[in-house]
Motif scaffolding. Sequence first.
Motif, PDB file in Angstrom:
ATOM      1  N   GLN A   1      68.261   3.512  -5.411  1.00 24.84           N
ATOM      2  CA  GLN A   1      67.956   2.068  -5.463  1.00 24.84           C
ATOM      3  C   GLN A   1      68.963   1.329  -6.340  1.00 24.84           C
ATOM      4  O   GLN A   1      69.410   0.232  -6.018  1.00 24.84           O
ATOM      5  N   GLU A   2      69.312   1.948  -7.454  1.00 28.08           N
ATOM      6  CA  GLU A   2      70.254   1.313  -8.371  1.00 28.08           C
ATOM      7  C   GLU A   2      71.651   1.210  -7.742  1.00 28.08           C
ATOM      8  O   GLU A   2      72.346   0.211  -7.905  1.00 28.08           O
ATOM      9  N   THR A   3      72.034   2.245  -6.999  1.00 26.18           N
ATOM     10  CA  THR A   3      73.357   2.233  -6.362  1.00 26.18           C
ATOM     11  C   THR A   3      73.430   1.114  -5.324  1.00 26.18           C
ATOM     12  O   THR A   3      74.419   0.371  -5.251  1.00 26.18           O
ATOM     13  N   LYS A   4      72.372   0.983  -4.546  1.00 25.08           N
ATOM     14  CA  LYS A   4      72.310  -0.105  -3.557  1.00 25.08           C
ATOM     15  C   LYS A   4      72.430  -1.458  -4.244  1.00 25.08           C
ATOM     16  O   LYS A   4      73.184  -2.339  -3.817  1.00 25.08           O
TER      17      LYS A   4
ATOM     18  N   LYS B   1      75.442  -4.393  -3.944  1.00 27.02           N
ATOM     19  CA  LYS B   1      75.152  -5.786  -3.589  1.00 27.02           C
ATOM     20  C   LYS B   1      75.620  -6.751  -4.667  1.00 27.02           C
ATOM     21  O   LYS B   1      76.215  -7.791  -4.391  1.00 27.02           O
ATOM     22  N   LYS B   2      75.356  -6.379  -5.901  1.00 26.37           N
ATOM     23  CA  LYS B   2      75.705  -7.257  -7.022  1.00 26.37           C
ATOM     24  C   LYS B   2      77.224  -7.396  -7.151  1.00 26.37           C
ATOM     25  O   LYS B   2      77.756  -8.503  -7.248  1.00 26.37           O
ATOM     26  N   LEU B   3      77.913  -6.270  -7.126  1.00 21.85           N
ATOM     27  CA  LEU B   3      79.374  -6.309  -7.306  1.00 21.85           C
ATOM     28  C   LEU B   3      80.054  -7.074  -6.174  1.00 21.85           C
ATOM     29  O   LEU B   3      80.993  -7.835  -6.400  1.00 21.85           O
TER      30      LEU B   3
ATOM     31  N   ILE C   1      75.709  -3.479   6.365  1.00 18.30           N
ATOM     32  CA  ILE C   1      75.527  -4.111   7.679  1.00 18.30           C
ATOM     33  C   ILE C   1      74.640  -5.348   7.553  1.00 18.30           C
ATOM     34  O   ILE C   1      73.616  -5.317   6.873  1.00 18.30           O
ATOM     35  N   ARG C   2      75.068  -6.432   8.209  1.00 19.53           N
ATOM     36  CA  ARG C   2      74.316  -7.693   8.135  1.00 19.53           C
ATOM     37  C   ARG C   2      73.158  -7.655   9.130  1.00 19.53           C
ATOM     38  O   ARG C   2      73.246  -7.017  10.174  1.00 19.53           O
ATOM     39  N   LYS C   3      72.096  -8.380   8.785  1.00 20.81           N
ATOM     40  CA  LYS C   3      70.857  -8.298   9.565  1.00 20.81           C
ATOM     41  C   LYS C   3      71.057  -8.633  11.047  1.00 20.81           C
ATOM     42  O   LYS C   3      70.525  -7.945  11.915  1.00 20.81           O
TER      43      LYS C   3
ATOM     44  N   GLY D   1      74.211 -10.754  -0.028  1.00 20.43           N
ATOM     45  CA  GLY D   1      72.866 -11.320  -0.133  1.00 20.43           C
ATOM     46  C   GLY D   1      71.814 -10.429   0.511  1.00 20.43           C
ATOM     47  O   GLY D   1      72.093  -9.321   0.969  1.00 20.43           O
ATOM     48  N   GLU D   2      70.599 -10.989   0.567  1.00 18.08           N
ATOM     49  CA  GLU D   2      69.440 -10.272   1.114  1.00 18.08           C
ATOM     50  C   GLU D   2      69.624  -9.877   2.573  1.00 18.08           C
ATOM     51  O   GLU D   2      68.936  -8.986   3.077  1.00 18.08           O
TER      52      GLU D   2
END
Length: 362
Positions: free
Chosen positions: A51-54, A58-60, A208-210, A64-65
């Motif tokens: 979870q932290e790696t994901k 995303k943060k770096l 991958i984007r939604k 977005g969601e």
Amino acid sequence: MSRVYNFNPGPSTLPLEVLEEVKAEFIDFKGSGMSIIESSHRGKEFDAVLQETKALVKKLGGFGEDYSVLFLGGGASLQFAMIPMNLLKPGESADFINTGTWATNAIKQAKIVAAAKVAASTESEDFTRLPRQDELVLDPKAVYLHFVSNNTIRGTQFHTFPAAGKVPYVCDMSSDMFWAPFDPAPFGLIFAGAQKNLGPAGVTLVIIRKDMLDRCRDDLPAMLKFKTHADKDSCYNTPPVFPIYVMNKVLHWLEKNGGLASMRETNMKKGTLLYSTIDGSGGYFRGTVKDPESRSFMNVTIRMGSEDLEKKFIADAAAAGFKGLKGHRSVGGIRVSMYNAMPLAGIEKLVAFMKEFQKKNG
Ligand code: PMP
């Protein structure tokens, strides 16, 4: 301890701090009494890492969601087939920019399963530059545009991404993922084998984007469907636990060291120093990429007067503690791979060695 400057193209050098952290907690991971590689992939220890790696990815990258982060096996090469299998339905096609071996391989694999059009290629110029925007023949109906952001073998890198209108990018960032900040908006899918900028071999990062995930086909074997891996949070089967764990450490290191903006700054310094040394050598060292706009800041490809001289340079460099400088077997010459974990000092010392070598052998 004697660590060399490691210029291997991948697997490649990792930050020493990361290796030391891995070593320190290898036998007993955070008081669990077992190594992370002995823990269940469904247990709380590994789940926290995953979870932290994901979240770090995303943060770096500023994703977005609407983006899913997946950790898959099969290398970047599996993506050459998996992407067109998932994204292209009968009658649909994708555009590809051919800039070297990895783009060529992606085109070949895509053609087996779907329709692939080559929007531009610099093969006739031995891939010594990237196609210009005005050379791209883009299909506005293409489902996506595939390109390789950094060509590991040829030493070229897109510094401005191609303009493709509304067509989303599918990008192979295997050899320059997180080398510098970029706007994720036009990217429908990014993939990167971890073994250059992200960690050890064995895991491929897929973002991958939604809207792309939603259009993925359902009529495929479970392991080949992005939806399977997205629905099961990369744990449909046993994920590559150890490479994901090391990637987690690399991303923490990246964040601690100023994130992507700071990576870019150092990478630009390294590249500028090396290219100015090459260009200032009076032709003794020759960059294979003629167009300065196309030059890679991750893999710098060099030729010298003869293959014998190149061999001597590579051997003398290795003896002096600069390893992994041999060019790819398909092109020969010299290749300096200098991913995020290569410090500026490594390049400063290498250019001093190059100048000394020229003085002695020039
Ligand atoms: N794409 C690029 C840009 C690469 O540099 C490489 C490997 N060097 C690959 C794809 C293939 O990666 P893998 O070996 O993980 O399949």
